[in-house]
Write a protein that holds these residues in place. Structure first.
Motif, PDB file in Angstrom:
ATOM      1  N   GLU A 277       0.800  -1.229   0.000  1.00 15.17           N
ATOM      2  CA  GLU A 277       0.000   0.000   0.000  1.00 15.17           C
ATOM      3  C   GLU A 277       0.832   1.278   0.000  1.00 15.17           C
ATOM      4  O   GLU A 277       0.346   2.347  -0.377  1.00 15.17           O
ATOM      5  N   ILE A 278       2.096   1.196   0.437  1.00 13.21           N
ATOM      6  CA  ILE A 278       2.982   2.355   0.435  1.00 13.21           C
ATOM      7  C   ILE A 278       3.085   2.965  -0.963  1.00 13.21           C
ATOM      8  O   ILE A 278       3.308   4.170  -1.118  1.00 13.21           O
TER       9      ILE A 278
ATOM     10  N   GLY B  59      -0.178   5.419  -1.573  1.00 16.28           N
ATOM     11  CA  GLY B  59      -0.617   6.407  -0.600  1.00 16.28           C
ATOM     12  C   GLY B  59      -1.628   5.885   0.393  1.00 16.28           C
ATOM     13  O   GLY B  59      -2.365   6.662   1.019  1.00 16.28           O
ATOM     14  N   LEU B  60      -1.674   4.562   0.575  1.00 20.00           N
ATOM     15  CA  LEU B  60      -2.566   3.945   1.550  1.00 20.00           C
ATOM     16  C   LEU B  60      -1.699   3.403   2.688  1.00 20.00           C
ATOM     17  O   LEU B  60      -0.605   3.904   2.946  1.00 20.00           O
ATOM     18  N   TYR B  61      -2.138   2.382   3.378  1.00 20.12           N
ATOM     19  CA  TYR B  61      -1.374   1.733   4.433  1.00 20.12           C
ATOM     20  C   TYR B  61      -1.891   0.296   4.513  1.00 20.12           C
ATOM     21  O   TYR B  61      -2.995   0.007   4.017  1.00 20.12           O
TER      22      TYR B  61
ATOM     23  N   SER C 289       4.861   6.944  -0.871  1.00 19.22           N
ATOM     24  CA  SER C 289       4.327   8.137  -0.218  1.00 19.22           C
ATOM     25  C   SER C 289       4.956   8.309   1.163  1.00 19.22           C
ATOM     26  O   SER C 289       4.845   7.418   2.015  1.00 19.22           O
TER      27      SER C 289
ATOM     28  N   SER D 286       2.296   8.168   3.807  1.00 23.13           N
ATOM     29  CA  SER D 286       2.000   6.790   4.208  1.00 23.13           C
ATOM     30  C   SER D 286       3.112   6.223   5.083  1.00 23.13           C
ATOM     31  O   SER D 286       2.847   5.492   6.046  1.00 23.13           O
TER      32      SER D 286
ATOM     33  N   ILE E 114       2.121   4.627   8.636  1.00 23.96           N
ATOM     34  CA  ILE E 114       2.183   3.176   8.877  1.00 23.96           C
ATOM     35  C   ILE E 114       2.661   2.830  10.285  1.00 23.96           C
ATOM     36  O   ILE E 114       1.972   2.082  11.001  1.00 23.96           O
TER      37      ILE E 114
ATOM     38  N   THR F  80      -8.123   8.346   4.748  1.00 22.61           N
ATOM     39  CA  THR F  80      -7.111   8.248   3.687  1.00 22.61           C
ATOM     40  C   THR F  80      -7.735   8.383   2.306  1.00 22.61           C
ATOM     41  O   THR F  80      -7.197   9.078   1.437  1.00 22.61           O
TER      42      THR F  80
ATOM     43  N   PHE G 228      -4.004   9.505  -1.842  1.00 19.43           N
ATOM     44  CA  PHE G 228      -4.386   8.172  -2.310  1.00 19.43           C
ATOM     45  C   PHE G 228      -4.716   8.194  -3.799  1.00 19.43           C
ATOM     46  O   PHE G 228      -4.212   7.364  -4.574  1.00 19.43           O
TER      47      PHE G 228
END
Length: 375
Positions: free
Chosen positions: A150-151, A154-156, A290, A293, A297, A323, A329
């Protein structure tokens, strides 16, 4: 006697077994997108798995992906992207509904009670890891390629990642979350993310053996039957187990993650000097990811450390909702999957540039009542 309940994207099958009880089989059935999850798929899974959990004649559940390439490559992030860009700042109705139902499915699999076997062949990433992690017997094969990447968008790592990544040896879970680096069957066994390694060519034989099993009405007895049956297949497959990376690099990982603060840790990984190709890939992925992110995290993992699974999913829904409402994202998905220019314009160039209050805002509920309060 065989009963089939068919849909286009996910198939549900009930096979009668030797004892008269039934084996429930779920097949994620969208090969062209590597069985990526849509809202339709998770809604149907929630309905059927809830029904199977209640019905005493369903003795065991088996979950697999169609084709030879992937169990499940994650959620359909292009649909989440459209939801994010069409409703900037939120509420992003489709995306937020998807996260809620997806987490309900993941939590339900963890809580099924009766045995759930998940066949993690090929790509098992993101949302696929959420389903895989819930199984009571998780199978990895010679082609399993697992990751929480996910990095890069732009997520986690969500879908329960805030729970299972906190329970790996040393700092390995944190490192995998920050770098998105893939790991294989041997790694999954070392990390405690799988119960057994079985060659993929044995899939049909495993299903036949499950149908021939004299299932009991006692859930505990059935878990023992699964362990015994799968142990036999695993013993036939040991010679094909690939060489892992995580255990061999565990000391280096712990050293990289043992820094004074999150920013120093991120910089240590980005700047590491190693001739190991797997560590190099991990470093490069974090460097290109990101930084928002990257800061989120470790904060998310700390927030969820020690939480029970229900509380973890409730916190993940908070973080994911915030997010997807944030433009970082959408930019990550645009660069990787929409325009495919692989040149995301991230908001922050370095981890040190990310304000602490922006991370705090991601972890703070955007509504008065959590939609997962009733799970």
């Amino acid at each position: 006697m065989e009963k089939r309940l068919m849909t286009e994207e996910v198939l549900f099958e009930e096979r009668e077994t030797a004892s008269g009880l039934k084996l429930g089989i779920v097949t994620l059935n969208v090969e062209k997108t590597l069985n990526s999850l849509t809202l339709n798929m998770v809604e149907q899974m929630l309905t059927t798995l809830s029904d199977w959990r209640q019905r005493s004649e369903i003795a065991c559940v088996f979950i697999r992906g169609a084709g030879d390439k992937a169990f499940c490559a994650g959620g359909d992030v292009q649909a989440l992207y459209r939801s994010a860009v069409e409703q900037p700042g939120g509420p992003c109705e489709y995306a937020e509904r998807f996260f809620e139902v997806e987490y309900r499915v993941d939590y339900l699999i963890h809580q099924m009670g009766k045995p759930v076997i998940v066949w993690g062949h090929g790509i098992v990433m993101g949302g696929g890891m959420g389903i895989f992690a819930g199984g009571s017997y998780r199978v990895v094969t010679e082609k399993s390629r697992l990751a929480m990447p996910e990095i890069t968008i732009g997520l986690y790592p969500d879908v329960g990642g805030s729970y299972f990544l906190n329970r790996t040896p040393g700092s390995t879970g944190l490192f995998l979350a920050l770098t998105g680096v893939p790991f294989n069957a041997a790694d999954a066994l070392y990390l405690g993310m799988a119960e057994g390694f079985i060659q993929h060519e044995k899939l049909d034989s495993v299903l036949e053996a499950l149908v021939d099993t004299p299932w009991s009405t006692g859930v505990g007895d059935n878990h023992e039957r699964v362990l015994e049956l799968m142990r036999g297949f695993a013993e036939q497959s040991t010679g094909a187990l690939p060489e892992g990376n995580v255990e061999a690099q565990a000391a280096a990982i712990d050293g990289l993650c043992d820094q004074t603060d999150d920013t120093a840790m991120i910089e240590a990984i980005i700047n590491l000097d190693s001739d190991n190709p797997w560590l190099q890939k991990a470093s490069a992925t974090l460097a290109a990811g990101s930084m928002l992110s990257a800061r989120l995290i470790p904060a998310q993992l700390r927030r969820c450390a020690g939480m029970n699974l229900k509380d973890v999913f409730q916190q993940e829904l908070i973080t994911s909702t915030n997010t997807v409402r944030h433009p970082e994202f959408a930019e990550g998905v645009r660069a990787l999957l929409i325009d495919k220019d692989r040149n995301p314009q991230w908001r922050y160039a370095a981890a040190a540039d990310v304000p602490a209050d922006e991370i705090d805002a991601r972890l703070t509920a955007p509504w008065d009542s959590n939609p997962l309060a009733d799970i």
